[in-house]
Design a protein around this motif. Structure first.
Motif, mmCIF file in Angstrom:
data_model
loop_
_atom_site.group_PDB
_atom_site.id
_atom_site.type_symbol
_atom_site.label_atom_id
_atom_site.label_comp_id
_atom_site.label_asym_id
_atom_site.label_seq_id
_atom_site.Cartn_x
_atom_site.Cartn_y
_atom_site.Cartn_z
ATOM 1 N N ILE A 1 0.715 -1.168 -0.098
ATOM 2 C CA ILE A 1 0.205 -0.006 0.050
ATOM 3 C C ILE A 1 0.577 1.430 -0.051
ATOM 4 C CG2 ILE A 1 -1.381 1.424 1.286
ATOM 5 C CD1 ILE A 1 -2.838 -1.094 2.180
ATOM 6 N N MET A 2 1.915 1.180 0.696
ATOM 7 C CA MET A 2 2.805 2.545 0.695
ATOM 8 C C MET A 2 3.571 2.690 -0.687
ATOM 9 S SD MET A 2 4.798 2.002 4.518
ATOM 10 C CE MET A 2 3.678 1.912 6.067
ATOM 11 N N LEU A 3 3.740 1.310 -1.208
ATOM 12 C CA LEU A 3 4.401 1.774 -2.631
ATOM 13 C C LEU A 3 3.303 2.286 -3.769
ATOM 14 C CD1 LEU A 3 6.428 -1.492 -2.631
ATOM 15 C CD2 LEU A 3 7.467 0.690 -2.287
ATOM 16 N N ARG A 4 2.124 2.278 -3.495
ATOM 17 C CA ARG A 4 0.990 2.705 -4.306
ATOM 18 C C ARG A 4 1.281 4.023 -4.505
ATOM 19 N NH1 ARG A 4 -4.419 -0.356 -2.437
ATOM 20 N NH2 ARG A 4 -4.130 -2.328 -3.597
ATOM 21 N N GLU A 5 1.032 4.689 -5.568
ATOM 22 C CA GLU A 5 0.916 6.050 -5.781
ATOM 23 C C GLU A 5 -0.421 6.817 -5.251
ATOM 24 O OE1 GLU A 5 1.775 7.153 -9.758
ATOM 25 O OE2 GLU A 5 3.769 6.502 -9.812
ATOM 26 N N LYS A 6 -1.493 5.884 -4.960
ATOM 27 C CA LYS A 6 -2.768 6.207 -4.753
ATOM 28 C C LYS A 6 -2.773 6.220 -3.210
ATOM 29 C CE LYS A 6 -4.107 7.241 -8.930
ATOM 30 N NZ LYS A 6 -4.164 8.603 -9.454
ATOM 31 N N MET A 7 -4.155 6.734 -2.614
ATOM 32 C CA MET A 7 -4.596 6.513 -1.406
ATOM 33 C C MET A 7 -3.461 7.244 -0.567
ATOM 34 S SD MET A 7 -6.202 3.567 0.920
ATOM 35 C CE MET A 7 -4.839 3.195 1.982
ATOM 36 N N ARG A 8 -3.631 8.423 -0.456
ATOM 37 C CA ARG A 8 -2.571 9.477 0.246
ATOM 38 C C ARG A 8 -3.086 9.564 1.519
ATOM 39 N NH1 ARG A 8 -2.750 13.573 -4.467
ATOM 40 N NH2 ARG A 8 -4.767 12.836 -4.304
ATOM 41 N N ILE A 9 -2.353 10.249 2.629
ATOM 42 C CA ILE A 9 -2.992 10.600 3.763
ATOM 43 C C ILE A 9 -3.883 11.952 3.673
ATOM 44 C CG2 ILE A 9 -2.362 11.662 6.114
ATOM 45 C CD1 ILE A 9 -1.388 8.990 5.641
ATOM 46 N N ASP B 1 -6.886 11.418 2.297
ATOM 47 C CA ASP B 1 -8.019 11.055 1.132
ATOM 48 C C ASP B 1 -9.159 10.656 1.884
ATOM 49 O OD1 ASP B 1 -6.730 11.764 -1.011
ATOM 50 O OD2 ASP B 1 -5.686 9.900 -1.480
ATOM 51 N N TYR B 2 -10.371 10.813 1.377
ATOM 52 C CA TYR B 2 -11.497 10.241 1.716
ATOM 53 C C TYR B 2 -11.845 9.115 1.192
ATOM 54 C CZ TYR B 2 -16.364 10.033 3.721
ATOM 55 O OH TYR B 2 -17.363 9.855 4.441
ATOM 56 N N ILE B 3 -11.893 8.054 1.715
ATOM 57 C CA ILE B 3 -12.031 6.513 1.094
ATOM 58 C C ILE B 3 -13.367 5.902 1.535
ATOM 59 C CG2 ILE B 3 -9.486 6.445 0.776
ATOM 60 C CD1 ILE B 3 -9.609 4.059 2.904
ATOM 61 N N LEU C 1 -12.644 8.827 -2.819
ATOM 62 C CA LEU C 1 -13.474 9.969 -3.418
ATOM 63 C C LEU C 1 -12.736 11.093 -3.528
ATOM 64 C CD1 LEU C 1 -16.351 9.051 -1.019
ATOM 65 C CD2 LEU C 1 -16.111 8.378 -3.303
ATOM 66 N N THR C 2 -11.665 11.453 -3.036
ATOM 67 C CA THR C 2 -10.881 12.409 -3.264
ATOM 68 C C THR C 2 -9.643 12.565 -4.187
ATOM 69 O OG1 THR C 2 -9.827 12.344 -1.080
ATOM 70 C CG2 THR C 2 -11.717 13.726 -1.036
ATOM 71 N N ASP C 3 -9.631 11.424 -4.950
ATOM 72 C CA ASP C 3 -8.400 11.522 -5.796
ATOM 73 C C ASP C 3 -8.237 12.550 -6.595
ATOM 74 O OD1 ASP C 3 -6.162 9.710 -7.013
ATOM 75 O OD2 ASP C 3 -7.505 9.804 -8.746
ATOM 76 N N GLU C 4 -9.322 13.051 -7.112
ATOM 77 C CA GLU C 4 -9.133 14.385 -7.859
ATOM 78 C C GLU C 4 -10.175 15.528 -6.957
ATOM 79 O OE1 GLU C 4 -7.933 15.071 -10.958
ATOM 80 O OE2 GLU C 4 -7.427 12.890 -11.404
ATOM 81 N N GLU C 5 -9.609 16.654 -7.323
ATOM 82 C CA GLU C 5 -10.277 17.900 -6.386
ATOM 83 C C GLU C 5 -11.567 17.982 -6.874
ATOM 84 O OE1 GLU C 5 -7.933 21.414 -7.455
ATOM 85 O OE2 GLU C 5 -6.319 20.805 -6.583
ATOM 86 N N ILE C 6 -12.005 17.645 -7.863
ATOM 87 C CA ILE C 6 -13.658 17.774 -8.087
ATOM 88 C C ILE C 6 -14.083 16.314 -8.517
ATOM 89 C CG2 ILE C 6 -13.564 20.218 -8.565
ATOM 90 C CD1 ILE C 6 -13.945 19.208 -11.622
ATOM 91 N N ARG C 7 -15.437 16.021 -8.228
ATOM 92 C CA ARG C 7 -16.125 15.188 -8.720
ATOM 93 C C ARG C 7 -17.567 15.229 -9.050
ATOM 94 N NH1 ARG C 7 -18.738 11.551 -4.687
ATOM 95 N NH2 ARG C 7 -18.565 12.531 -2.710
ATOM 96 N N ARG C 8 -18.145 14.276 -9.740
ATOM 97 C CA ARG C 8 -19.585 14.506 -9.990
ATOM 98 C C ARG C 8 -20.553 13.981 -9.070
ATOM 99 N NH1 ARG C 8 -20.875 12.862 -16.186
ATOM 100 N NH2 ARG C 8 -20.545 10.801 -15.408
ATOM 101 N N THR D 1 -14.508 16.715 -1.604
ATOM 102 C CA THR D 1 -14.508 16.392 -0.077
ATOM 103 C C THR D 1 -16.088 16.297 0.190
ATOM 104 O OG1 THR D 1 -14.737 18.536 0.606
ATOM 105 C CG2 THR D 1 -12.378 17.700 0.337
ATOM 106 N N LYS D 2 -16.366 15.518 1.247
ATOM 107 C CA LYS D 2 -17.529 15.243 1.951
ATOM 108 C C LYS D 2 -18.567 16.364 2.411
ATOM 109 C CE LYS D 2 -20.010 11.380 2.840
ATOM 110 N NZ LYS D 2 -20.429 10.462 1.929
#
Length: 293
Positions: free
Chosen positions: A128-136, A138-140, A182-189, A248-249
């Motif tokens: 998981i640490m080696l992944r580029e996704k799911m940063r500190i 993030d809302y998951i 859900l917060t991988d991008e700054e905006i979502r639909r 964000t939520k």
């Protein structure tokens, strides 16, 4: 009496010989012990120096803090493994690296079966640490658990729920199951469903909803707004209104609140009903209604 005295003398002689042998062995081992202690001291100094160098090199990159700690731990463990092996070889010349690795191999198999879940979470944490996704931060969402990622550790991940509770999730769950970031991008639909009565002109209702949605603040107008008639419901024809806003939520709640208020106000101003469920009773024969006296 003489026999007992002779036996005591023999036992004392054997004990004396054993103590002398132990002392001679300790004296003979002293140089090797001193050299082994010097090797361990050098290992300790070198491990500290190597960790500092590693930390300086990693700080020049964009490696996340948890992965930086993992790299530093692996560097420290690697240096200590080599130092301890060298010290044991000096103390025990008959102990070869091959025999040491063989012993560690059997031990590792036994430990692996005993602590299978721990090692599974540990390896999952590394991946998981080696992944580029799911940063500190993030809302998951994963397996019914949702919230902000507060910390990623080697064995577990800390997730702060919207209600404030802190959930400790084993890393194997996040690694083996789909994780929605859900917060991988700054905006979502975002979207909302709104119904109109069956006697409403759908083209007119669509234009009213579109115009009202475009007047809402804090949404991304450049991304466009979609208004689709999506379903014949039991008491209404439903429209799906979609728009883009912050990911964000809180952004989701704010934009949806403004959108629902604006859409309802627009339909009320035009006299278009948002129906609640109707129930229609149909009888095969005429129903006689009696008037009360």
């Amino acid at each position: 009496m003489t026999s007992t005295l002779d036996q005591s003398k023999d036992a004392l002689a054997i004990l004396t010989d054993q103590l002398v042998n132990i002392w001679q062995g300790a004296v003979a081992l002293t140089p090797s012990l001193i050299i082994a202690l010097v090797v361990l001291l050098i290992t300790w100094i070198f491990a500290r120096f190597a960790v500092k160098i590693t930390d300086k090199l990693i700080k020049r990159t964009e490696v996340r803090p948890s992965l930086r700690e993992l790299i530093e731990t692996l560097v420290r463990l690697g240096i200590w493994a080599v130092g301890l092996m060298a010290a044991l070889t000096i103390l025990l010349p008959d102990l070869t690296p091959a025999s040491l690795f063989a012993g560690l191999g059997f031990g590792a198999v036994a430990i692996g079966f005993a602590f299978q879940d721990i090692f599974e979470n540990f390896l999952a944490g590394i991946l998981i640490m080696l992944r580029e996704k799911m940063r500190i931060g993030d809302y998951i969402e994963c397996e019914g658990i949702e919230g902000n990622v507060k910390e990623i550790r080697l064995r577990e991940t800390l997730i702060r729920r919207p209600s404030g509770e802190l959930t400790i999730v084993p890393n194997s769950i996040l690694f083996k199951n789909p994780v929605k970031i859900l917060t991988d991008e700054e905006i979502r639909r975002h979207e909302v469903i709104i119904g109109v009565s069956y006697d409403t002109d759908l083209e007119e209702a669509q234009e009213i909803l579109r115009s009202a949605a475009q007047s809402v603040d804090h949404i991304e107008q450049d991304k466009g707004i979609d208004v689709f008639a999506c379903e014949f419901n039991s008491s209404s024809v439903d429209f799906r209104v979609r728009w883009w806003a912050g990911s964000t939520k809180r952004d989701m709640h704010q934009s949806k609140d403004q959108m629902i208020r604006t859409l309802k106000r627009a339909l009320d101003n035009k006299g278009i009903e948002i129906p609640f469920p109707y129930v229609t009773h149909t009888f095969k024969e005429a129903v006689t209604v009696k008037q009360s006296d």
